[in-house]
Design a protein around this motif. Structure first.
Motif, short mmCIF file in Angstrom:
data_model
loop_
_atom_site.label_atom_id
_atom_site.label_comp_id
_atom_site.label_asym_id
_atom_site.label_seq_id
_atom_site.Cartn_x
_atom_site.Cartn_y
_atom_site.Cartn_z
N ASP A 46 0.84 -1.21 0.00
CA ASP A 46 0.00 0.00 0.00
C ASP A 46 0.87 1.26 0.00
O ASP A 46 0.58 2.22 -0.71
CB ASP A 46 -0.93 0.02 1.21
CG ASP A 46 -2.20 -0.79 0.99
OD1 ASP A 46 -2.35 -1.38 -0.10
OD2 ASP A 46 -3.03 -0.84 1.92
N ARG A 49 2.18 1.68 -3.50
CA ARG A 49 1.14 2.21 -4.39
C ARG A 49 1.02 3.73 -4.20
O ARG A 49 0.94 4.48 -5.17
CB ARG A 49 -0.21 1.55 -4.09
CG ARG A 49 -0.32 0.08 -4.46
CD ARG A 49 -1.66 -0.45 -3.96
NE ARG A 49 -1.78 -1.89 -4.11
CZ ARG A 49 -2.22 -2.50 -5.20
NH1 ARG A 49 -2.58 -1.79 -6.24
NH2 ARG A 49 -2.30 -3.83 -5.25
N TYR A 50 0.98 4.15 -2.94
CA TYR A 50 0.82 5.57 -2.65
C TYR A 50 1.98 6.39 -3.22
O TYR A 50 1.77 7.42 -3.86
CB TYR A 50 0.73 5.77 -1.13
CG TYR A 50 0.52 7.22 -0.75
CD1 TYR A 50 -0.77 7.74 -0.60
CD2 TYR A 50 1.60 8.08 -0.55
CE1 TYR A 50 -0.97 9.07 -0.26
CE2 TYR A 50 1.42 9.40 -0.22
CZ TYR A 50 0.13 9.89 -0.08
OH TYR A 50 -0.06 11.21 0.23
N THR A 250 -2.53 3.21 3.78
CA THR A 250 -3.71 2.35 3.78
C THR A 250 -4.95 3.15 4.16
O THR A 250 -6.01 3.03 3.53
CB THR A 250 -3.52 1.17 4.75
OG1 THR A 250 -2.39 0.41 4.34
CG2 THR A 250 -4.75 0.28 4.78
N ALA A 251 -4.82 3.99 5.19
CA ALA A 251 -5.94 4.80 5.63
C ALA A 251 -6.39 5.79 4.57
O ALA A 251 -7.57 6.16 4.49
CB ALA A 251 -5.56 5.56 6.91
N GLU A 252 -5.47 6.20 3.71
CA GLU A 252 -5.78 7.13 2.64
C GLU A 252 -6.33 6.45 1.38
O GLU A 252 -6.54 7.09 0.35
CB GLU A 252 -4.53 7.94 2.26
CG GLU A 252 -4.10 8.94 3.31
CD GLU A 252 -5.14 10.03 3.49
OE1 GLU A 252 -5.45 10.72 2.51
OE2 GLU A 252 -5.63 10.22 4.63
N GLY A 253 -6.53 5.12 1.48
CA GLY A 253 -7.14 4.40 0.37
C GLY A 253 -6.17 3.94 -0.69
O GLY A 253 -6.57 3.65 -1.83
N ALA A 254 -4.89 3.80 -0.33
CA ALA A 254 -3.89 3.41 -1.31
C ALA A 254 -4.15 2.02 -1.89
O ALA A 254 -3.75 1.72 -3.02
CB ALA A 254 -2.49 3.45 -0.69
N GLY A 255 -4.82 1.15 -1.12
CA GLY A 255 -5.12 -0.19 -1.61
C GLY A 255 -5.96 -0.19 -2.87
O GLY A 255 -5.95 -1.18 -3.63
N ALA A 256 -6.69 0.90 -3.12
CA ALA A 256 -7.54 0.98 -4.31
C ALA A 256 -6.80 1.54 -5.52
O ALA A 256 -7.34 1.56 -6.63
CB ALA A 256 -8.76 1.85 -4.01
N LEU A 257 -5.57 2.01 -5.30
CA LEU A 257 -4.79 2.57 -6.40
C LEU A 257 -4.20 1.43 -7.24
O LEU A 257 -3.64 0.49 -6.70
CB LEU A 257 -3.65 3.45 -5.87
CG LEU A 257 -4.06 4.69 -5.08
CD1 LEU A 257 -2.82 5.37 -4.49
CD2 LEU A 257 -4.82 5.67 -5.98
#
Length: 260
Positions: A46, A49-50, A250-257
Motif C-alpha cells: 500500500d 502504491r501511494y 492504507t488509511a488514505e485508500g492506497a489499496g484501491a490505487l
C-alpha cells in the motif's frame, strides 16, 4: 518481457544439479524516463502504491529498482513477490528472499525463518513455498545501471570494494554473505575507505530514520514495516526522496490505487 531499456547483460553462477542464477545484471541508462530506487518493502505494498502515485510513476517509461527484502514482517508478502513480474520493477535479492529460498531447499528450518519475520507463511504448503522460491531465485545479488559518471549500483546490505570487483560477479561466500547480511558500514564498525572506486551504491537491510550516506553507499531502508517507520523512494543522482507510513497510506485508500 522486460522493455528495451531493461537488462543488457547478465552474469550467471552455476549451481550443481540445478538452474543457473543471475549474480549481476546490467542495465543501460534510461533515456526515455526516470529511474527510482525503493527501500526494503517487507510486504508494504500500500505504501508503494501511494508513493508511485505521488511521484507520477509512468510504467511505460520509468523504472523502479528495489534493494530487496520484498517479503516478511509487513502486510502482504505475496503481493510484493508479484511485483517481480512487472516490466518496470527490478529487484535484487535480500536476506529475507534468501531465507525463504533456504527454507524451500531444506537448508534452513521454517521456525528459524519465522523468527525473523517469515511467520506469514505458516499456512503456505511446502509445494507453494517451492514455487515462490523458484520465482525469487531469479533475482540477482547486484544490479548495475549506466556507465561512467552516470553509473549507480543496487544491492541489499553492503559491499567493500570497487566497481571493477563488483563487475566480476565472482563473489566468494564471505562477500556474498556481506552483500546479503552485512551491517558493518551502517553501524559504524567498518572503514568507509574500503569503498574506494565504488559508484553510488543504493542499499537497504539496516533501518535508519532517514536516508543515510556513508562513503559511496546510500542506505534507504527507513523501516517500512515498523509502526514508526516509512517506505522511502529516492531518485538516483538527485536529492529527491519520498516517504510514507504504510498505515497512513492504507488509511488514505492506497489499496484501491492501481499499480502501473
Amino acid at each position: 518481457m522486460q522493455p528495451s531499456h531493461g537488462v543488457i547483460e547478465q552474469r550467471y553462477h552455476p549451481r550443481m544439479n540445478g538452474p543457473t542464477y543471475p549474480i549481476v545484471c546490467r542495465h543501460p541508462v534510461n533515456e526515455s524516463g526516470r529511474d527510482f530506487v525503493v527501500g526494503d518493502l517487507h510486504g508494504c505494498v500500500d505504501a508503494l502504491r501511494y508513493l508511485l502515485h505521488e511521484i507520477g510513476f509512468d510504467g511505460a517509461r520509468d523504472r523502479l529498482f528495489s534493494v530487496g527484502d520484498l517479503v516478511d514482517r509487513g502486510a502482504d508478502s505475496l503481493a510484493a513477490i508479484d511485483l517481480i513480474d512487472k516490466p518496470w520493477f527490478y529487484a535484487v535479492r535480500g536476506n529475507h528472499e534468501d531465507s525463504l529460498i533456504s527454507v524451500a531447499t531444506g537448508t534452513m528450518r521454517r521456525q528459524s525463518w519465522y523468527a525473523i519475520g517469515g511467520e506469514w507463511a505458516e499456512s503456505v504448503s511446502d509445494e507453494q513455498l517451492a514455487q515462490l522460491a523458484a520465482r525469487l531465485a531469479t533475482l540477482p545479488l547486484v544490479r548495475i545501471v549506466g556507465e561512467g559518471a552516470q553509473r549507480f549500483n543496487v544491492l541489499h546490505a553492503e559491499f567493500f570494494g570497487c566497481d571493477a570487483e563488483l563487475d566480476t560477479a565472482d563473489f566468494p561466500d564471505d562477500v556474498r554473505n556481506q552483500i546479503l547480511w552485512g551491517r558493518g558500514l551502517a553501524l559504524g564498525h567498518a572503514d568507509p575507505a574500503q569503498q574506494y572506486g565504488l559508484s553510488p551504491t543504493y542499499c537497504g537491510h539496516t533501518p535508519t530514520r532517514t536516508v543515510k550516506q556513508i562513503g559511496a553507499q546510500i542506505f534507504i531502508d527507513t523501516g517500512a514495516f515498523a509502526s514508526d517507520g516509512r517506505l522511502t523512494i529516492v531518485q538516483p543522482g538527485t536529492d529527491e526522496r519520498w516517504s510514507v507510513k504504510e498505515r497512513w497510506a492504507t488509511a488514505e485508500g492506497a489499496g484501491a490505487l492501481a499499480l502501473p
